[in-house]
Design a protein around this motif. Structure first.
Motif, short mmCIF file in Angstrom:
data_model
loop_
_atom_site.label_atom_id
_atom_site.label_comp_id
_atom_site.label_asym_id
_atom_site.label_seq_id
_atom_site.Cartn_x
_atom_site.Cartn_y
_atom_site.Cartn_z
N ARG A 1 -7.82 5.45 13.05
CA ARG A 1 -8.14 6.88 13.10
C ARG A 1 -9.23 7.16 12.08
N PRO A 2 -10.48 7.20 12.56
CA PRO A 2 -11.61 7.35 11.64
C PRO A 2 -11.57 8.64 10.83
N ASN A 3 -10.79 9.62 11.29
CA ASN A 3 -10.74 10.91 10.59
C ASN A 3 -9.60 10.99 9.58
N ASP A 4 -8.88 9.90 9.34
CA ASP A 4 -7.71 9.93 8.46
C ASP A 4 -8.10 10.33 7.03
N PRO A 5 -7.57 11.46 6.51
CA PRO A 5 -7.90 11.85 5.13
C PRO A 5 -7.18 10.96 4.10
N HIS A 6 -6.19 10.19 4.54
CA HIS A 6 -5.44 9.29 3.65
C HIS A 6 -5.48 7.86 4.17
N PRO A 7 -6.66 7.29 4.35
CA PRO A 7 -6.69 5.92 4.88
C PRO A 7 -6.13 4.94 3.84
N VAL A 8 -5.36 3.95 4.31
CA VAL A 8 -4.72 3.02 3.36
C VAL A 8 -5.72 2.36 2.42
N TYR A 9 -6.90 2.00 2.93
CA TYR A 9 -7.83 1.24 2.09
C TYR A 9 -8.34 2.04 0.89
N ARG A 10 -8.36 3.38 1.03
CA ARG A 10 -8.84 4.20 -0.10
C ARG A 10 -8.00 3.92 -1.34
N PHE A 11 -6.70 3.69 -1.14
CA PHE A 11 -5.81 3.60 -2.29
C PHE A 11 -5.77 2.21 -2.92
N ILE A 12 -6.63 1.32 -2.42
CA ILE A 12 -6.80 0.02 -3.08
C ILE A 12 -7.79 0.18 -4.24
N GLU A 13 -8.60 1.25 -4.20
CA GLU A 13 -9.64 1.44 -5.22
C GLU A 13 -9.03 1.48 -6.63
N PRO A 14 -9.81 0.96 -7.62
CA PRO A 14 -9.32 0.90 -9.01
C PRO A 14 -8.86 2.26 -9.55
N ARG A 15 -9.53 3.36 -9.12
CA ARG A 15 -9.16 4.66 -9.69
C ARG A 15 -7.75 5.09 -9.30
N PHE A 16 -7.12 4.37 -8.34
CA PHE A 16 -5.75 4.71 -7.96
C PHE A 16 -4.72 3.76 -8.56
N ALA A 17 -5.11 3.01 -9.60
CA ALA A 17 -4.20 2.04 -10.22
C ALA A 17 -2.90 2.72 -10.68
N GLU A 18 -3.02 3.87 -11.33
CA GLU A 18 -1.84 4.58 -11.83
C GLU A 18 -0.99 5.10 -10.67
N THR A 19 -1.68 5.62 -9.65
CA THR A 19 -0.99 6.14 -8.46
C THR A 19 -0.15 5.04 -7.80
N ARG A 20 -0.71 3.84 -7.71
CA ARG A 20 -0.02 2.74 -7.03
C ARG A 20 1.31 2.40 -7.68
N LYS A 21 1.44 2.73 -8.98
CA LYS A 21 2.73 2.48 -9.64
C LYS A 21 3.78 3.47 -9.14
N LYS A 22 3.32 4.64 -8.67
CA LYS A 22 4.25 5.67 -8.22
C LYS A 22 4.50 5.57 -6.73
N ILE A 23 3.43 5.34 -5.97
CA ILE A 23 3.58 5.22 -4.52
C ILE A 23 2.54 4.25 -4.00
N GLN A 24 2.98 3.31 -3.17
CA GLN A 24 2.06 2.29 -2.66
C GLN A 24 1.48 2.75 -1.33
N ALA A 25 0.67 3.82 -1.44
CA ALA A 25 0.10 4.42 -0.24
C ALA A 25 -0.95 3.52 0.41
N GLN A 26 -1.18 2.35 -0.17
CA GLN A 26 -2.13 1.39 0.41
C GLN A 26 -1.48 0.54 1.50
N TYR A 27 -0.18 0.73 1.73
CA TYR A 27 0.50 -0.04 2.79
C TYR A 27 1.15 0.90 3.80
N CYS A 28 0.91 0.66 5.08
CA CYS A 28 1.62 1.43 6.12
C CYS A 28 3.13 1.32 5.90
N ALA A 29 3.58 0.12 5.50
CA ALA A 29 5.01 -0.16 5.40
C ALA A 29 5.72 0.72 4.37
N THR A 30 4.96 1.32 3.45
CA THR A 30 5.59 2.19 2.45
C THR A 30 6.24 3.40 3.13
#
Ligand code: HEC
Ligand code: HEC
Ligand code: HEC
Ligand code: HEC
Ligand code: HEC
Length: 224
Positions: free
Chosen positions: A98-127
């Motif tokens: 879905r090219p229009n996804d405002p929350h694409p999984v790959y965005r949350f791999i970026e370094p600026r989301f390091a702290e976020t990833r500790k709270k929620i692993q939004a980089q994986y569909c499986a989460t």
């Protein structure tokens, strides 16, 4: 002569220890696990084939073992059925791009989301979409809080502002107006009285029909 014999004993010992370690890993992790269905398919996946998600592993036994060890050491999010690759985001995106996804999984791999990833692993569909649960969404209705707790809109159009909703920790209201992937075609309400009630959102998560809209910007593919 004695030395050579001794050396051979040591080689034998190391080979034995190595083999034992490998067998323990395989044993522990279920070499003898059968590729049977793990549970009911999720909503919408009733007619999808196993192979659409579970790709056969092309690798050698060693590579497959590495994948399994990776999982056991937490380097991988999903476990692997022996002889199959672990199911990854890519296996989902093959059909659900879905090219229009405002929350694409790959965005949350970026370094600026390091702290976020500790709270929620939004980089994986499986989460949020664990498979074989007979459901649709397996996360709770409040997870927006991990990322939007400081949200303030300049010209907030709502009767109760976003800032106020957040201060009152009304996190389940977010999904009452917004879908997560922005893929449903509908008018986002501005009045909190027009929100989808939380109970209906939960029913949708469990597998009941969508309260947003049946029209989608991007329909999924039916075959890989
Ligand atoms: C829509 C994708 C999808 C389809 C289709 C699918 N699976 Fe899975 N399966 C997964 C995912 C993802 C996991 C990893 C665990 C989880 O997310 O709950 C999994 C886990 C498993 C597991 C547990 C082992 C493990 O790796 O955790 C087995 C066994 C399994 N699936 C068998 C099947 C069989 C048999 C079919 C066909 C009837 C099937 N699956 C169809 C996505 C799928
Ligand atoms: C072979 C293509 C295919 C693959 C692979 C696939 N899906 Fe689906 N998925 C579909 C189809 C088709 C539907 C049904 C859509 C509908 O009913 O409108 C669906 C439905 C869904 C739904 C419910 C959508 C809704 O509106 O009810 C979710 C959530 C979902 N898939 C997530 C995933 C995830 C996560 C994965 C990876 C583990 C995955 N899918 C893999 C094709 C696929
Ligand atoms: C952080 C949680 C989260 C993650 C990560 C996530 N989803 Fe979702 N997903 C949701 C929620 C909540 C909904 C229900 C709201 C909606 O429809 O957008 C949803 C709805 C869906 C739907 C049905 C609506 C549509 O867009 O057609 C599909 C399909 C889907 N997700 C697939 C995926 C796939 C594939 C991935 C990984 C690439 C993924 N999701 C990652 C939370 C998540
Ligand atoms: C893992 C972090 C994360 C989570 C969880 C999350 N968001 Fe977001 N969201 C973001 C980011 C990052 C953006 C993009 C902001 C930007 O570009 O300035 C965004 C943008 C948005 C937008 C604007 C979309 C657009 O088209 O501009 C909406 C609406 C939104 N999120 C709602 C939600 C809702 C509702 C939830 C919970 C169901 C949620 N978000 C959960 C990180 C997240
Ligand atoms: C009563 C409905 C409603 C509720 C409840 C609601 N929103 Fe919104 N939200 C809107 C509308 C309307 C907009 C403006 C959309 C536009 O102008 O495109 C918006 C805009 C946004 C934006 C985009 C901001 C920007 O910079 O463009 C984000 C992010 C967002 N909401 C997140 C959330 C979160 C997180 C929650 C839960 C605390 C939430 N919303 C609750 C209706 C709602």
């Amino acid at each position: 002569m004695w030395g050579k014999h001794r050396k051979r004993q040591w080689i034998g010992f190391y080979c034995g220890a190595y083999l034992a370690a490998v067998l323990t890993i395989i044993g522990l992790s279920g070499l003898f696990m059968h590729f049977n269905e793990k549970g009911p398919m999720n909503a919408g996946h009733e007619n999808i084939l196993c192979d659409d998600c579970h790709q056969k592993a092309p690798g050698t036994i060693r590579q497959q073992l590495q994948a399994r060890v990776g999982y056991l050491l937490k380097a991988r999010k999903t476990d692997v059925v022996f002889g199959h690759l672990p199911v990854s985001n890519q296996d989902c995106l093959v059909c659900h791009e879905r090219p229009n996804d405002p929350h694409p999984v790959y965005r949350f791999i970026e370094p600026r989301f390091a702290e976020t990833r500790k709270k929620i692993q939004a980089q994986y569909c499986a989460t949020c979409h664990q498979e074989h649960r007979g459901e649709r969404i397996t996360n709770d209705t409040q997870f927006c809080r991990h990322c939007h707790e400081r949200l303030v809109l300049k010209n907030d159009p709502l009767d109760i502002s976003h800032a106020q909703l957040i201060e009152d920790e009304k996190w389940p209201t977010c999904l009452g107006c917004h879908d997560y992937h922005g893929n449903h075609v509908y008018q986002i309400p501005r009045e909190t009285t027009k929100m989808i009630p939380e109970l209906e959102v939960i029913r949708y998560f469990k597998g009941f029909p969508t309260p947003y809209s049946k029209d989608k910007k991007h329909e999924p593919k039916k075959r890989r």
